[in-house]
Design an enzyme around this catalytic site. Structure first.
Site, mmCIF file in Angstrom:
data_model
loop_
_atom_site.group_PDB
_atom_site.id
_atom_site.type_symbol
_atom_site.label_atom_id
_atom_site.label_comp_id
_atom_site.label_asym_id
_atom_site.label_seq_id
_atom_site.Cartn_x
_atom_site.Cartn_y
_atom_site.Cartn_z
ATOM 1 N N HIS A 1 -2.210 -2.300 -9.821
ATOM 2 C CA HIS A 1 -3.214 -1.723 -8.925
ATOM 3 C C HIS A 1 -4.424 -2.632 -8.892
ATOM 4 O O HIS A 1 -4.755 -3.258 -9.905
ATOM 5 C CB HIS A 1 -3.628 -0.323 -9.407
ATOM 6 C CG HIS A 1 -4.260 0.497 -8.344
ATOM 7 N ND1 HIS A 1 -5.600 0.416 -8.062
ATOM 8 C CD2 HIS A 1 -3.732 1.374 -7.461
ATOM 9 C CE1 HIS A 1 -5.865 1.238 -7.051
ATOM 10 N NE2 HIS A 1 -4.747 1.820 -6.662
ATOM 11 N N HIS B 1 0.877 -1.190 0.000
ATOM 12 C CA HIS B 1 0.000 0.000 0.000
ATOM 13 C C HIS B 1 0.906 1.230 0.000
ATOM 14 O O HIS B 1 1.693 1.412 -0.912
ATOM 15 C CB HIS B 1 -0.926 -0.118 1.218
ATOM 16 C CG HIS B 1 -2.087 0.831 1.263
ATOM 17 N ND1 HIS B 1 -2.439 1.669 0.240
ATOM 18 C CD2 HIS B 1 -3.004 1.063 2.259
ATOM 19 C CE1 HIS B 1 -3.504 2.380 0.593
ATOM 20 N NE2 HIS B 1 -3.865 2.035 1.810
ATOM 21 N N ASP C 1 2.363 5.849 -6.600
ATOM 22 C CA ASP C 1 3.630 5.818 -5.870
ATOM 23 C C ASP C 1 4.844 5.902 -6.788
ATOM 24 O O ASP C 1 5.930 6.256 -6.346
ATOM 25 C CB ASP C 1 3.714 4.526 -5.037
ATOM 26 C CG ASP C 1 2.644 4.511 -3.977
ATOM 27 O OD1 ASP C 1 2.488 5.533 -3.305
ATOM 28 O OD2 ASP C 1 1.954 3.483 -3.827
HETATM 29 N N1 COA Z 1 5.406 -6.166 -10.218
HETATM 30 C C1 COA Z 1 5.400 -7.350 -10.846
HETATM 31 N N2 COA Z 1 4.293 -8.079 -11.055
HETATM 32 C C2 COA Z 1 3.145 -7.569 -10.594
HETATM 33 C C3 COA Z 1 3.068 -6.349 -9.917
HETATM 34 C C4 COA Z 1 4.262 -5.637 -9.748
HETATM 35 N N3 COA Z 1 4.274 -4.469 -9.120
HETATM 36 N N4 COA Z 1 1.800 -6.098 -9.578
HETATM 37 C C5 COA Z 1 1.076 -7.135 -10.014
HETATM 38 N N5 COA Z 1 1.882 -8.025 -10.625
HETATM 39 C C6 COA Z 1 1.477 -9.251 -11.270
HETATM 40 C C7 COA Z 1 1.257 -10.338 -10.226
HETATM 41 O O1 COA Z 1 2.417 -11.088 -9.992
HETATM 42 C C8 COA Z 1 0.173 -11.155 -10.879
HETATM 43 O O2 COA Z 1 0.759 -11.953 -11.878
HETATM 44 P P1 COA Z 1 0.373 -13.484 -12.014
HETATM 45 O O3 COA Z 1 -1.104 -13.458 -12.322
HETATM 46 O O4 COA Z 1 1.240 -13.946 -13.125
HETATM 47 O O5 COA Z 1 0.671 -14.066 -10.694
HETATM 48 C C9 COA Z 1 -0.679 -10.118 -11.601
HETATM 49 O O6 COA Z 1 0.179 -9.026 -11.855
HETATM 50 C C10 COA Z 1 -1.886 -9.660 -10.805
HETATM 51 O O7 COA Z 1 -1.445 -9.243 -9.514
HETATM 52 P P2 COA Z 1 -2.300 -9.344 -8.204
HETATM 53 O O8 COA Z 1 -1.395 -9.578 -7.045
HETATM 54 O O9 COA Z 1 -3.430 -10.317 -8.378
HETATM 55 O O10 COA Z 1 -2.914 -7.926 -8.124
HETATM 56 P P3 COA Z 1 -3.526 -7.291 -6.810
HETATM 57 O O11 COA Z 1 -4.739 -6.587 -7.225
HETATM 58 O O12 COA Z 1 -3.677 -8.249 -5.699
HETATM 59 O O13 COA Z 1 -2.350 -6.333 -6.377
HETATM 60 C C11 COA Z 1 -0.998 -4.569 -5.878
HETATM 61 C C12 COA Z 1 -2.346 -4.984 -6.478
HETATM 62 C C13 COA Z 1 -0.960 -3.035 -5.830
HETATM 63 C C14 COA Z 1 -0.860 -5.104 -4.472
HETATM 64 C C15 COA Z 1 0.151 -5.099 -6.749
HETATM 65 O O14 COA Z 1 0.038 -4.600 -8.056
HETATM 66 C C16 COA Z 1 1.522 -4.803 -6.168
HETATM 67 O O15 COA Z 1 2.014 -5.557 -5.334
HETATM 68 N N6 COA Z 1 2.173 -3.675 -6.624
HETATM 69 C C17 COA Z 1 3.432 -3.275 -6.077
HETATM 70 C C18 COA Z 1 3.223 -2.490 -4.791
HETATM 71 C C19 COA Z 1 2.637 -1.143 -5.052
HETATM 72 O O16 COA Z 1 3.065 -0.414 -5.925
HETATM 73 N N7 COA Z 1 1.641 -0.783 -4.247
HETATM 74 C C20 COA Z 1 1.033 0.520 -4.295
HETATM 75 C C21 COA Z 1 -0.372 0.432 -4.785
HETATM 76 S S1 COA Z 1 -1.070 2.070 -4.974
#
Ligand code: COA
Length: 378
Positions: free
Chosen positions: A264, A224, A315
């Site tokens: 996201h 987050h 971010d």
């Molecule tokens: N880097 C690499 N791969 C990513 C990624 C990232 N930042 N964000 C998502 N993915 C990939 C996941 O590995 C997944 O791939 P898969 O289906 O092959 O396993 C796919 O994209 C979907 O991700 P998922 O975890 O289901 O999405 P989510 O909705 O649960 O997660 C976040 C959303 C924000 C938690 C996620 O994108 C993330 O961890 N981002 C990095 C942290 C971040 O920037 N957070 C700030 C948010 S405002």
């Protein structure tokens, strides 16, 4: 009652809200109907707080009187500053220090015990909390460097006053306006994890300080709010190792790590806030005569889109923006909290108007019919 498991409550509707709406496929964000691009360009953070808390943009007189009422709440009790100093001396994580200090604010708040359903009292507390967070944070950042806290000024905006208290120097207009824009962009964002956490606490009819403290703890996580500082660490590591930033990202992805600042839960396209902050980051780079951080960022953005189909979130560009403003990296997430307090408070107040205790279920997958065995026979 649905038996389908919705892990992470993804897409589950739990409340109605008039506060903000995200169209994740169009990359559009509105606060009470106003596009984020318009607010970022034309509204101050104080106007946006007013919009979120009171339902409409203030006229000039309302804005003046609201701003005065916030300014009057900027100073923080000596006892709290002493605690902040102790936390700084113990090298506490800045988000943890903020969480502790905000919790402590209730001891000095005359409305602390007013019920959550008293909207006026909740917004008075909200005003105090929001006005005092910058003072706490700037004091913490200074005291851990061995410097004395700088008292808030009454003649500066919320944004400019924070930078002044942080650096003991009045910021120029570009810095103050850029920071104000960043605060506007982070003020609310639907039912993100920290806002939901504030709502869960508020739904028990607990108090506002508890709700905001819960939210700060939730924002702290790297999935987050914590992502903004991880982005800057990544850019710096890539720079320190003289490696093309793409090499750093390739390596991270090969090792199965996530690249902070991308992806996201709601946006499938570029986060509109990243679009605006990207422009600010570029402008700051050009003004400083080196666009290195912005260029690294755009290279990574192109690569992530091509390789993973992932676009930057807020971010990603707040990192290089804050870095070029000279803000310490581990203060980025607390700055997110400084802004988002407006949204946490608005959602907590809105939710309790038509309150229903938030209490979901888990599908039980543990054993059944276990026979109890006495402790010395196990
Ligand atoms: N880097 C690499 N791969 C990513 C990624 C990232 N930042 N964000 C998502 N993915 C990939 C996941 O590995 C997944 O791939 P898969 O289906 O092959 O396993 C796919 O994209 C979907 O991700 P998922 O975890 O289901 O999405 P989510 O909705 O649960 O997660 C976040 C959303 C924000 C938690 C996620 O994108 C993330 O961890 N981002 C990095 C942290 C971040 O920037 N957070 C700030 C948010 S405002």
């Amino acid at each position: 009652m649905t038996e389908e498991l919705q892990k992470g409550l993804e897409g589950v509707l739990v409340a109605e809200s008039e506060l903000s709406e995200i169209d994740g496929d169009e990359g559009r964000l509105i606060y009470r109907g106003y596009g984020i691009e318009d607010l970022a360009k034309h509204a101050s953070y104080e106007e946006v707080i007013y919009l979120l808390w009171y339902g409409e943009l203030p006229d000039a007189e309302e804005l003046d009187s609201f701003t005065d009422s916030m300014v009057a709440e900027r100073s923080v009790a000596e006892d709290i500053l002493d605690t902040v100093g102790q936390l700084a001396a113990a090298d506490e994580n800045p988000m943890a220090a903020l969480r502790t200090a905000v919790s402590m604010l209730s001891a000095f708040d005359p409305d602390a015990d007013e019920p959550a359903t008293d909207e006026d009292a909740t917004l008075r507390k909200g005003r105090r909390i929001t006005a005092k967070i910058p003072t706490i944070l700037a004091a913490f950042a200074r005291m851990r460097d061995g410097d004395d806290p700088v008292a808030p000024r009454e003649d500066l905006s919320h944004a400019a006053n924070f930078l002044y208290m942080l650096n003991d120097e009045e910021p120029d207009d570009v810095l103050a306006e850029t920071f104000d824009t960043a605060l506007v962009l982070h003020a609310d964002h639907g039912l993100n994890a920290s806002t939901f956490s504030a709502m869960v606490t508020a739904s028990t009819l607990s108090d506002l300080h508890s709700a905001v403290t819960s939210a700060i703890g939730t924002l702290k996580g790297p999935l987050h709010g914590g992502a903004n500082q991880d982005v800057m660490q990544m850019l710096k590591e890539a720079d320190d190792s003289d490696r093309d930033p793409i090499g750093w990202v390739e390596n991270a992805l090969e090792e199965g790590r996530r690249v902070s600042g991308f992806g996201h839960r709601v946006y499938t396209v570029k986060d509109p806030r990243a679009e605006i902050l990207g422009e600010r980051s570029q402008e700051l780079g050009e003004a400083a005569g080196t666009s290195k951080w912005y260029e690294y960022s755009t290279k990574i953005e192109e690569y992530m889109l091509e390789e993973k189909g992932l676009a930057p979130n807020v971010d990603f560009y707040s990192a290089s923006t804050y870095y070029q403003m000279g803000i310490p990296i581990d203060i980025y997430t607390p700055i997110f909290a400084m802004s988002r307090s407006a949204g946490w408070i608005a959602h907590a107040a809105e939710y309790v108007e038509d309150n229903r205790l938030i209490r979901p279920r888990a599908r039980y997958t543990g054993p059944e019919d276990q026979q109890f065995v006495d402790v010395d026979e196990r």
